[in-house]
Write a protein that holds these residues in place. Structure first.
Motif, PDB file in Angstrom:
ATOM      1  N   GLN A 177     -18.139 -17.550   1.099  1.00 44.60           N
ATOM      2  CA  GLN A 177     -17.931 -17.736   2.524  1.00 44.60           C
ATOM      3  C   GLN A 177     -18.804 -16.566   3.387  1.00 44.60           C
ATOM      4  N   LEU A 178     -19.053 -15.168   2.503  1.00 41.55           N
ATOM      5  CA  LEU A 178     -19.477 -14.180   3.097  1.00 41.55           C
ATOM      6  C   LEU A 178     -21.007 -14.577   3.300  1.00 41.55           C
ATOM      7  N   GLN A 179     -21.528 -15.245   2.204  1.00 40.91           N
ATOM      8  CA  GLN A 179     -22.764 -15.479   2.544  1.00 40.91           C
ATOM      9  C   GLN A 179     -23.097 -16.768   3.640  1.00 40.91           C
ATOM     10  N   LYS A 180     -22.137 -17.541   3.601  1.00 39.81           N
ATOM     11  CA  LYS A 180     -22.180 -18.520   4.604  1.00 39.81           C
ATOM     12  C   LYS A 180     -22.263 -18.137   5.964  1.00 39.81           C
ATOM     13  N   ALA A 181     -21.399 -17.060   6.112  1.00 37.68           N
ATOM     14  CA  ALA A 181     -20.898 -16.338   7.364  1.00 37.68           C
ATOM     15  C   ALA A 181     -22.221 -15.736   7.902  1.00 37.68           C
ATOM     16  N   LEU A 182     -23.150 -15.193   7.198  1.00 34.48           N
ATOM     17  CA  LEU A 182     -24.527 -14.344   7.534  1.00 34.48           C
ATOM     18  C   LEU A 182     -25.435 -15.516   7.822  1.00 34.48           C
ATOM     19  N   GLU A 183     -25.482 -16.604   7.030  1.00 34.19           N
ATOM     20  CA  GLU A 183     -26.594 -17.466   7.213  1.00 34.19           C
ATOM     21  C   GLU A 183     -26.582 -18.578   8.291  1.00 34.19           C
ATOM     22  N   HIS A 184     -24.981 -18.860   8.524  1.00 35.82           N
ATOM     23  CA  HIS A 184     -24.794 -20.131   9.316  1.00 35.82           C
ATOM     24  C   HIS A 184     -23.758 -19.580  10.360  1.00 35.82           C
ATOM     25  N   THR A 185     -23.267 -18.384  10.484  1.00 38.22           N
ATOM     26  CA  THR A 185     -22.109 -18.007  11.333  1.00 38.22           C
ATOM     27  C   THR A 185     -20.865 -18.623  10.731  1.00 38.22           C
TER      28      THR A 185
ATOM     29  N   GLU B  83     -23.857 -12.760  -5.190  1.00 31.23           N
ATOM     30  CA  GLU B  83     -23.649 -13.039  -6.425  1.00 31.23           C
ATOM     31  C   GLU B  83     -22.166 -13.028  -6.755  1.00 31.23           C
ATOM     32  N   GLU B  84     -21.716 -14.182  -6.709  1.00 31.87           N
ATOM     33  CA  GLU B  84     -20.201 -14.530  -6.840  1.00 31.87           C
ATOM     34  C   GLU B  84     -19.146 -13.865  -7.776  1.00 31.87           C
ATOM     35  N   GLU B  85     -19.611 -13.718  -8.962  1.00 28.70           N
ATOM     36  CA  GLU B  85     -18.890 -13.255 -10.125  1.00 28.70           C
ATOM     37  C   GLU B  85     -18.682 -11.667  -9.844  1.00 28.70           C
ATOM     38  N   LYS B  86     -20.216 -11.261  -9.557  1.00 30.62           N
ATOM     39  CA  LYS B  86     -20.164  -9.652  -9.244  1.00 30.62           C
ATOM     40  C   LYS B  86     -19.606  -9.155  -8.028  1.00 30.62           C
ATOM     41  N   LEU B  87     -19.308  -9.890  -6.965  1.00 32.62           N
ATOM     42  CA  LEU B  87     -19.157  -9.483  -5.784  1.00 32.62           C
ATOM     43  C   LEU B  87     -20.188  -8.564  -5.155  1.00 32.62           C
ATOM     44  N   VAL B  88     -21.517  -9.019  -5.698  1.00 31.85           N
ATOM     45  CA  VAL B  88     -22.508  -7.984  -4.927  1.00 31.85           C
ATOM     46  C   VAL B  88     -23.393  -8.872  -3.971  1.00 31.85           C
ATOM     47  N   LEU B  89     -23.685  -8.374  -2.630  1.00 32.74           N
ATOM     48  CA  LEU B  89     -24.459  -9.171  -1.636  1.00 32.74           C
ATOM     49  C   LEU B  89     -25.667  -8.486  -1.595  1.00 32.74           C
ATOM     50  N   HIS B  90     -26.607  -9.330  -1.617  1.00 38.92           N
ATOM     51  CA  HIS B  90     -28.023  -8.754  -1.179  1.00 38.92           C
ATOM     52  C   HIS B  90     -28.407  -9.284   0.316  1.00 38.92           C
ATOM     53  N   LEU B  91     -28.709  -8.221   1.178  1.00 41.85           N
ATOM     54  CA  LEU B  91     -28.919  -8.546   2.608  1.00 41.85           C
ATOM     55  C   LEU B  91     -30.245  -8.039   2.834  1.00 41.85           C
ATOM     56  N   VAL B  92     -31.251  -8.817   3.162  1.00 44.11           N
ATOM     57  CA  VAL B  92     -32.657  -8.300   3.335  1.00 44.11           C
ATOM     58  C   VAL B  92     -33.061  -8.794   4.679  1.00 44.11           C
ATOM     59  N   HIS B  93     -33.281  -7.757   5.581  1.00 45.61           N
ATOM     60  CA  HIS B  93     -33.861  -7.792   6.856  1.00 45.61           C
ATOM     61  C   HIS B  93     -35.288  -7.877   7.074  1.00 45.61           C
ATOM     62  N   THR B  94     -36.158  -9.100   7.356  1.00 41.45           N
ATOM     63  CA  THR B  94     -37.383  -9.261   7.212  1.00 41.45           C
ATOM     64  C   THR B  94     -38.105  -9.393   8.669  1.00 41.45           C
ATOM     65  N   GLY B  95     -37.275  -9.085   9.730  1.00 47.39           N
ATOM     66  CA  GLY B  95     -37.908  -9.151  10.959  1.00 47.39           C
ATOM     67  C   GLY B  95     -39.268  -8.717  11.601  1.00 47.39           C
TER      68      GLY B  95
ATOM     69  N   LEU C  35     -27.642  -3.391  -0.032  1.00 49.84           N
ATOM     70  CA  LEU C  35     -27.201  -3.949  -1.360  1.00 49.84           C
ATOM     71  C   LEU C  35     -25.738  -3.480  -1.284  1.00 49.84           C
ATOM     72  N   PHE C  36     -24.731  -4.477  -1.585  1.00 45.80           N
ATOM     73  CA  PHE C  36     -23.333  -4.112  -1.383  1.00 45.80           C
ATOM     74  C   PHE C  36     -22.695  -4.447  -2.825  1.00 45.80           C
ATOM     75  N   ASN C  37     -21.722  -3.744  -3.165  1.00 53.03           N
ATOM     76  CA  ASN C  37     -20.911  -3.781  -4.348  1.00 53.03           C
ATOM     77  C   ASN C  37     -19.440  -3.795  -3.618  1.00 53.03           C
ATOM     78  N   ILE C  38     -18.924  -4.924  -3.502  1.00 49.09           N
ATOM     79  CA  ILE C  38     -17.541  -4.819  -2.838  1.00 49.09           C
ATOM     80  C   ILE C  38     -16.411  -5.323  -4.050  1.00 49.09           C
ATOM     81  N   SER C  39     -16.927  -5.136  -5.057  1.00 47.89           N
ATOM     82  CA  SER C  39     -15.949  -5.072  -6.299  1.00 47.89           C
ATOM     83  C   SER C  39     -15.182  -3.589  -6.691  1.00 47.89           C
ATOM     84  N   ASP C  40     -14.551  -3.633  -7.430  1.00 48.44           N
ATOM     85  CA  ASP C  40     -13.920  -2.285  -7.926  1.00 48.44           C
ATOM     86  C   ASP C  40     -14.473  -1.873  -9.437  1.00 48.44           C
TER      87      ASP C  40
ATOM     88  N   SER D 224     -19.724   0.384  -3.298  1.00 50.45           N
ATOM     89  CA  SER D 224     -20.831   1.156  -2.593  1.00 50.45           C
ATOM     90  C   SER D 224     -21.941   0.148  -2.041  1.00 50.45           C
ATOM     91  N   LEU D 225     -22.656   0.907  -1.139  1.00 45.22           N
ATOM     92  CA  LEU D 225     -23.694   0.475  -0.295  1.00 45.22           C
ATOM     93  C   LEU D 225     -25.032   1.171  -0.630  1.00 45.22           C
TER      94      LEU D 225
END
Length: 613
Positions: A351-359, A531-543, A551-556, A605-606
């Motif tokens: 859902q976090l990926q969807k919120a970024l890509e599709h609102t 990466e759903e199992e790891k709770l790692v989000l890749h967000l690349v701004h290419t504008g 790179l976000f690690n929102i796991s513990d 971490s970020l």
């Protein structure tokens, strides 16, 4: 356009004050000027139930009331100042007396807004507009470009969130009244900060609400949590609509407010051919033409409906932006594990990926919590049309104990969460104190004078949190202690960890302002992978180049990941949240990295990389 008529007390130098009130229920209306020798002036009835009179000797500060049918003595529904509270006399305001210094200020566009939501009463020790001015240099230093004031319309007593306002035109007397608000707005503009004002057009508070005695302000066509709905589409509704249009125009024109945040627009019931919100946009468009500048209208809605922000020519209402709660809920559930209440619809990493890509996450999907299909597709709407946050007054204050995220997640997790908001393509909003991890709660508080109402509010809060049985009682909303506990401590001035967190927020805000890739961030100019199992989000701004890789690690747990293939030869590290400079445990800073390079992310971490050519 429907009827457009000024209401209230309009002072004109060398002419006096014209008093106009909509009171179709009255057979007779009399004005009393409360000078040393009270003067009584009968008002003349005009079409549609308007009453008017000119008082040549009524000037700035003159106290006045209306008497309806010789019996009910009441303040003016469109009063612009209630110096002694909601039950007392109204006062005339001369807007020409204030010496504005912001003649060259034109406001900021949506994509430049970094909003800071604050409650005037708890933001400073004084709890006033003037008290807030003293802290503007801190906000300027932090890097925010707009403040959003929770509602300041006159409410009963001195302690209230502002959603119990009953005089929409009157800036709260205990905060400093209209003069104090103008001083705050002028001071903000001097610092290059826009001002967003939260206005409530979906209901009115109960205490001091005399509207029904004047006219047909409410309708029983609709049920709302607050009783009868405001009348936007029933008989006589033209004049109720005009009341609120005039209110919006007053804040923008006479108080130089830059934007209005429209509270809970899903509770504005209007089935007419031209929705209230569309006509509000059209009224504000006219003011823009007169003033040669843009005014923003930002809606709060729980409907996930792009109709609010789509152009009028495409069947929308033409508002500039709306709050985007899905993003908050997606983040909150992943980092806290909370899945109670409306959070049950969230908690899935994708859902976090969807919120970024599709609102909108719920863009025509079935909501288990609401037991219905919800939402529209917002993929094509620009990211600047959506305001996002990880904390706000609702999400914090509507918890039983008002806990901030500081109390709900470890310190290190606060940093990637900050990045998810400030590095998103959307308009970021912070809640006061968030930037340094304020530890005081933000609780629900009131100061009603009606004992029956106070008891009803107490019982309502208890019922709302009944499912927390065994976890104590909700704090008493009427208690002064509840209010004082909600004040900011500003511990970052002495607490090193809080100071470092604030410095981290400053670094993120500076990056958002300075990085070319974030100059006009938007959904088509991003790569996103969760990466759903790891709770790692890749967000690349290419504008724009150099691209920015977040790179976000929102796991513990520590996580290994590989960089995505992006059009870059290599990447260099620009920020690591685990650095001791930000209060972290310390970490090796990865140097030059290539596409496919492995990266070890510490727990919570970020890591941010910039493209190297």
């Amino acid at each position: 356009m429907s009827i457009a008529r000024k209401i209230g007390a309009e002072y004109q130098p060398e002419k006096g004050t014209t008093f106009t009130v909509w009171a179709p229920k009255a057979e007779q209306v009399e004005l009393t000027l409360e000078n040393p020798d009270p003067e009584r002036i009968p008002l003349q009835r005009e079409a549609f139930g308007y009453w008017t009179a000119l008082a040549a000797d009524a000037g700035h500060g003159t106290r006045y009331r209306y008497t309806l049918d010789g019996e009910k003595v009441r303040p003016d529904p469109a009063s612009q100042f209630q110096p002694d509270g909601v039950h007392a006399a109204s006062a005339v305001v001369d807007h020409t007396r204030f010496a504005w210094t912001d003649a060259t200020w034109k406001g900021l566009p949506l994509e430049q807004l970094i909003i800071y939501e604050l409650h005037v009463g708890t933001f400073s020790e004084e709890g006033t507009f003037e008290g807030a001015i003293k802290h503007l240099p801190e906000l300027k230093d932090l890097g925010v470009t707009a403040i959003e004031l929770m509602p300041v319309a006159e409410f009963p007593g001195s302690r209230n969130w502002g959603y119990d306002g009953v005089f929409p035109f009157a800036a709260q007397s205990t905060y400093g009244g209209p003069q104090g608000l103008k001083m705050l707005v002028d001071a903000c503009h001097e610092q290059g900060i826009s001002v967003v004002l939260d206005v409530v057009y979906n209901h009115m508070g109960p205490e001091g609400n005399y509207l029904n005695e004047y006219g047909y302000y409410f309708t029983d066509k609709y049920n709302t949590p607050w009783g009868n709905a405001l009348n936007f589409d029933d008989a006589h509704s033209d004049h109720v609509r005009n009341f609120f249009f005039q209110n919006a125009l007053m804040w923008l024109r006479d108080f130089h407010i830059d934007a209005l945040r429209l509270d809970a627009v899903h509770a504005i019931y209007d089935t007419g051919a031209r929705h209230f919100l569309q006509e509000l946009r059209e009224q504000v468009n006219q003011l823009e033409e007169q003033k040669g500048r843009k005014f923003l209208l930002i809606a709060e809605s729980d409907q996930s409906d792009v109709r609010l922000i789509n152009p009028i020519g495409q069947g929308g209402y033409g508002l500039d932006a709306q709050w985007f709660d899905d993003y908050h809920h997606a983040i909150h559930t992943l980092v806290t594990g909370e899945l109670e209440g409306y959070f049950e619809d969230y908690g899935k990493p994708e859902q976090l990926q969807k919120a970024l890509e599709h609102t909108f996450v719920y863009n025509g999907l079935y909501s288990e919590h609401r037991k219905k299909t919800l939402g529209t597709d917002a993929t094509a709407n620009p990211a600047r049309q959506f305001v996002v946050c990880s904390q706000n007054h609702d999400q914090t204050g509507n918890r039983m104990r008002g806990e901030r995220l500081t109390q709900l997640v470890p310190f290190e997790m606060l940093k990637p969460v900050a990045g998810l908001v400030l590095l998103s393509p959307y308009v970021p909003m912070l809640f006061m104190g968030e930037e340094y991890g304020e530890e005081n709660p933000f609780l629900y508080f009131v100061s009603h004078t009606d004992e029956n109402l106070v008891e009803a509010v107490r019982e309502g809060r208890k019922a709302e949190f009944a499912y927390f049985a065994g976890k104590g009682e909700a704090p008493d909303p009427q208690s002064e202690e509840t209010f004082y506990r909600s004040r900011l401590q500003r511990g970052y001035q002495t607490n090193e960890q809080q100071h470092k967190l604030r410095e981290f927020y400053k670094a993120l805000i500076n990056l958002r302002k300075a990085a070319p890739a974030l100059a006009r961030p938007d959904k088509p100019y991003m790569q996103v992978k969760m990466e759903e199992e790891k709770l790692v989000l890749h967000l690349v701004h290419t504008g724009q180049e150099p691209h920015l890789y977040c790179l976000f690690n929102i796991s513990d747990q520590p996580q290994n990941t590989k960089l995505l293939p992006v059009a870059a030869s290599s990447w260099k590290t620009v920020l690591h949240s685990a650095d001791t400079a930000w209060g972290g445990p310390g970490a090796d800073m990865p140097q030059a990295l290539q596409e496919g390079s492995s990266v070890l992310l510490p727990p919570a971490s970020l890591l941010i990389f910039e493209q190297e050519k």
